[in-house]
Design a protein around this motif. Structure first.
Motif, PDB file in Angstrom:
ATOM      1  N   ARG A  26       0.831  -1.213   0.000  1.00  0.00           N
ATOM      2  CA  ARG A  26       0.000   0.000   0.000  1.00  0.00           C
ATOM      3  C   ARG A  26       0.858   1.253   0.000  1.00  0.00           C
ATOM      4  O   ARG A  26       0.525   2.237  -0.670  1.00  0.00           O
ATOM      5  N   ARG A  29       2.214   1.752  -3.483  1.00  0.00           N
ATOM      6  CA  ARG A  29       1.117   2.204  -4.345  1.00  0.00           C
ATOM      7  C   ARG A  29       0.766   3.657  -4.075  1.00  0.00           C
ATOM      8  O   ARG A  29       0.650   4.462  -4.999  1.00  0.00           O
ATOM      9  N   ASP A  30       0.614   4.026  -2.803  1.00  0.00           N
ATOM     10  CA  ASP A  30       0.213   5.386  -2.456  1.00  0.00           C
ATOM     11  C   ASP A  30       1.270   6.425  -2.837  1.00  0.00           C
ATOM     12  O   ASP A  30       0.940   7.505  -3.324  1.00  0.00           O
ATOM     13  N   ALA A  40       2.162   3.043 -10.867  1.00  0.00           N
ATOM     14  CA  ALA A  40       1.381   2.907  -9.633  1.00  0.00           C
ATOM     15  C   ALA A  40      -0.050   2.443  -9.893  1.00  0.00           C
ATOM     16  O   ALA A  40      -0.683   1.847  -9.023  1.00  0.00           O
ATOM     17  N   ARG A  41      -0.557   2.698 -11.083  1.00  0.00           N
ATOM     18  CA  ARG A  41      -1.954   2.345 -11.371  1.00  0.00           C
ATOM     19  C   ARG A  41      -2.188   0.837 -11.437  1.00  0.00           C
ATOM     20  O   ARG A  41      -3.301   0.388 -11.272  1.00  0.00           O
ATOM     21  N   LEU A  43      -0.893  -1.450  -9.338  1.00  0.00           N
ATOM     22  CA  LEU A  43      -0.508  -2.110  -8.086  1.00  0.00           C
ATOM     23  C   LEU A  43      -1.681  -2.523  -7.207  1.00  0.00           C
ATOM     24  O   LEU A  43      -1.490  -3.226  -6.221  1.00  0.00           O
ATOM     25  N   GLN A  44      -2.885  -2.132  -7.560  1.00  0.00           N
ATOM     26  CA  GLN A  44      -4.042  -2.469  -6.733  1.00  0.00           C
ATOM     27  C   GLN A  44      -4.243  -3.984  -6.635  1.00  0.00           C
ATOM     28  O   GLN A  44      -4.688  -4.489  -5.617  1.00  0.00           O
TER      29      GLN A  44
END
Length: 70
Positions: A26, A29-30, A40-41, A43-44
């Protein structure tokens, strides 16, 4: 932080697939989303794999760090 723009998405994906700590995933990602990095898009999926739907928060002397599930 600016040097993170050049991360290779395939290498980062491989690294995070071996990571077992949702806090680490997280945070990566953040930080990437906050800096508007393209890698980063994607990595969810790693966040969902480790612990979707739960927020993590920690109080420090400098303030509160909150890592959102989505």
């Amino acid at each position: 932080m600016m040097s993170l723009r050049n991360l290779r998405p395939d290498v980062l994906d491989e690294f995070l697939s071996h990571c077992h700590r949702v806090k680490v995933v997280r945070l990566v990602r953040d930080l990437g989303l906050e800096a508007d990095f393209s890698w980063a898009r994607g990595l969810q999926k790693h966040v969902d794999r480790l612990g979707a739907g739960r927020r993590w928060s920690n109080q420090t002397r400098n303030g509160r760090l909150t890592l959102k599930p989505e």
